[in-house]
Design a protein around this motif. Sequence first.
Motif, PDB file in Angstrom:
ATOM      1  N   HIS A   1      31.252  47.192  -6.941  1.00  0.00           N
ATOM      2  CA  HIS A   1      31.141  47.324  -5.482  1.00  0.00           C
ATOM      3  C   HIS A   1      31.464  45.995  -4.786  1.00  0.00           C
ATOM      4  O   HIS A   1      30.865  45.652  -3.771  1.00  0.00           O
ATOM      5  CB  HIS A   1      29.717  47.765  -5.111  1.00  0.00           C
ATOM      6  N   PHE A   2      32.421  45.245  -5.315  1.00  0.00           N
ATOM      7  CA  PHE A   2      32.779  43.987  -4.678  1.00  0.00           C
ATOM      8  C   PHE A   2      34.243  43.654  -4.932  1.00  0.00           C
ATOM      9  O   PHE A   2      34.856  44.167  -5.860  1.00  0.00           O
ATOM     10  CB  PHE A   2      31.889  42.834  -5.159  1.00  0.00           C
ATOM     11  N   CYS A   3      34.776  42.782  -4.068  1.00  0.00           N
ATOM     12  CA  CYS A   3      36.129  42.238  -4.228  1.00  0.00           C
ATOM     13  C   CYS A   3      36.012  40.742  -4.505  1.00  0.00           C
ATOM     14  O   CYS A   3      35.227  40.043  -3.849  1.00  0.00           O
ATOM     15  CB  CYS A   3      36.961  42.456  -2.962  1.00  0.00           C
ATOM     16  N   LEU A   4      36.789  40.268  -5.447  1.00  0.00           N
ATOM     17  CA  LEU A   4      36.808  38.859  -5.799  1.00  0.00           C
ATOM     18  C   LEU A   4      38.165  38.270  -5.454  1.00  0.00           C
ATOM     19  O   LEU A   4      39.199  38.904  -5.682  1.00  0.00           O
ATOM     20  CB  LEU A   4      36.548  38.664  -7.293  1.00  0.00           C
ATOM     21  N   ALA A   5      38.149  37.063  -4.932  1.00  0.00           N
ATOM     22  CA  ALA A   5      39.396  36.376  -4.616  1.00  0.00           C
ATOM     23  C   ALA A   5      39.231  34.896  -4.931  1.00  0.00           C
ATOM     24  O   ALA A   5      38.240  34.278  -4.543  1.00  0.00           O
ATOM     25  CB  ALA A   5      39.767  36.562  -3.145  1.00  0.00           C
ATOM     26  N   SER A   6      40.195  34.353  -5.641  1.00  0.00           N
ATOM     27  CA  SER A   6      40.215  32.921  -5.925  1.00  0.00           C
ATOM     28  C   SER A   6      41.524  32.361  -5.401  1.00  0.00           C
ATOM     29  O   SER A   6      42.593  32.876  -5.721  1.00  0.00           O
ATOM     30  CB  SER A   6      40.101  32.672  -7.436  1.00  0.00           C
ATOM     31  N   MET A   7      41.427  31.287  -4.590  1.00  0.00           N
ATOM     32  CA  MET A   7      42.632  30.712  -4.001  1.00  0.00           C
ATOM     33  C   MET A   7      42.592  29.202  -4.090  1.00  0.00           C
ATOM     34  O   MET A   7      41.537  28.574  -3.949  1.00  0.00           O
ATOM     35  CB  MET A   7      42.794  31.173  -2.545  1.00  0.00           C
ATOM     36  N   ARG A   8      43.766  28.645  -4.327  1.00  0.00           N
ATOM     37  CA  ARG A   8      43.934  27.194  -4.434  1.00  0.00           C
ATOM     38  C   ARG A   8      44.381  26.653  -3.078  1.00  0.00           C
ATOM     39  O   ARG A   8      45.259  27.236  -2.421  1.00  0.00           O
ATOM     40  CB  ARG A   8      44.964  26.871  -5.508  1.00  0.00           C
ATOM     41  N   VAL A   9      43.797  25.540  -2.656  1.00  0.00           N
ATOM     42  CA  VAL A   9      44.039  25.002  -1.315  1.00  0.00           C
ATOM     43  C   VAL A   9      45.248  24.073  -1.311  1.00  0.00           C
ATOM     44  O   VAL A   9      45.423  23.240  -2.205  1.00  0.00           O
ATOM     45  CB  VAL A   9      42.799  24.242  -0.808  1.00  0.00           C
ATOM     46  N   LEU A  10      46.093  24.239  -0.286  1.00  0.00           N
ATOM     47  CA  LEU A  10      47.227  23.358  -0.034  1.00  0.00           C
ATOM     48  C   LEU A  10      46.989  22.650   1.293  1.00  0.00           C
ATOM     49  O   LEU A  10      46.312  23.180   2.178  1.00  0.00           O
ATOM     50  CB  LEU A  10      48.530  24.159   0.017  1.00  0.00           C
ATOM     51  N   ARG A  11      47.547  21.477   1.471  1.00  0.00           N
ATOM     52  CA  ARG A  11      47.323  20.714   2.702  1.00  0.00           C
ATOM     53  C   ARG A  11      48.611  20.573   3.498  1.00  0.00           C
ATOM     54  O   ARG A  11      49.698  20.497   2.937  1.00  0.00           O
ATOM     55  CB  ARG A  11      46.780  19.319   2.379  1.00  0.00           C
ATOM     56  N   GLY A  12      48.471  20.546   4.831  1.00  0.00           N
ATOM     57  CA  GLY A  12      49.594  20.263   5.702  1.00  0.00           C
ATOM     58  C   GLY A  12      50.099  21.475   6.471  1.00  0.00           C
ATOM     59  O   GLY A  12      49.890  22.623   6.073  1.00  0.00           O
TER      60      GLY A  12
END
Length: 462
Positions: free
Chosen positions: A300-311
């Motif tokens: 009953h959940f959604c998972l998301a993993s994201m890598r951060v970019l700058r600029g």
Amino acid sequence: MIMAIFIFLICIIFICDSGQGAALTSHHQQHQQGHKSLVSEGSLCDMRISPSMANKPGSAPGFYNPKRQIGRDFVVLSVANWLHNDAKRRAAKCDGSKGSDTIMLRPARVLDAACATGIQGLRTFVESPILAEAMLKTKRNQSQNSKMLELAELQLVLNDMDANAIEIANENANSVLCNSELNLKNSTIKALQRVAQATMHEETFEVSILDPFGSVQPFLDAALSRAPKGGLIEVCATDVGVLYGTRPSIAARHYHAHLAQKRPPCYRERGVRLLYAAIAQAAGRHDRGVEPVYGISTEHFCLASMRVLRGAKAADFTVGHLKAVKICRSCGAASKGSCTEVGIIEPPSCECKPIDGAGTDAKTEGPLWVGPLYDLETVNSMVEIAGLEEAKGLMSKETLVLLQKLQEEAAIKNMFHRRPSVAAKGKTPKLTEIMGELQRRGFRTARTHFCAKSLKTEASTQ
């Protein structure tokens, strides 16, 4: 007669006394369990959790959901991969620098923003460095020229605005630090009773774990406002009724997206893409971009993993993956527009009858994330880490099965479409038969974890 009545009354009294005694015994057991309920997960043993073992998230301080172990496992593997790559990145930077053989090793800070019991943060703190070190050792053994790489030390912050939750998390943290087998005497764990947004606005974290009750939308701006380049945002959203489209009006308010009333076959994937879109928009507001690591819909959940970019350029590139779409309600085929605005979009290129949102009758919705859902290299690395000897007993069987599915579907970037319910001659072929035929024709094809009756393929819908 009188004697029979007397015996009957005696029996009733005996039964009532027995029942009262049983009730008192049961109450005593419940009180004993309620005083301190303990659970073990991964490398952690006898962690304190909410006494009530509440039925739903957010209903009690220190709530623990055993079904969320899949998500906790994925975060542990993701951070382990991040630590491994960070060590390689620093080594490469050191090789390219002049006049210096070393680069100052700064600690990496991890925030469990709505920690409850603290088990997610503590497992990451304990297990991710062990697995990352094992991965480095494996790579050194495979390459004779490989250098000795040093991992960044993790500093953990357990944050929750509820005093009772922080009390439980702090007790669990002390239990972990006092465990002589883990050798964590010089490690740093801090427990904060604060509003999560305030903590994230004031401090910088290389890894931010967001697992609040309900929508993560109120936390995204704070998490991304000071996120460093290359940092990780690990998100768990439990408002799946909104993400999956059963409540379009709330989706419009919380996620600023228009969702058609009738759900498409790929509603779970659409939910993850809607969550990605929310993270991307929040990043853009702070001149940051993001790139997906993995996105999952399970339980009953959604998972998301994201890598951060700058600029600003990274932000513009990220927002460029947000488009309005049309999704066929019959087969799940999708078409996308040229921008985020809900305007004129060509219908999906399927041959479904244009009835009730199918075929050319598909409705415009979005904006959604239309870019890739996975970083294949990272997914492959997570599978490798999960297979290490040091990982045995840490991951659930469900996690290992799901990882294998993701590894197969991560190689295919197209949005999946569901197999037709009825084929041309009235006979529906099995999914394995469809996959076999597509592969025979040279199209890469795989099952998708989003739906057991669906597949992902590089072939078009025609």
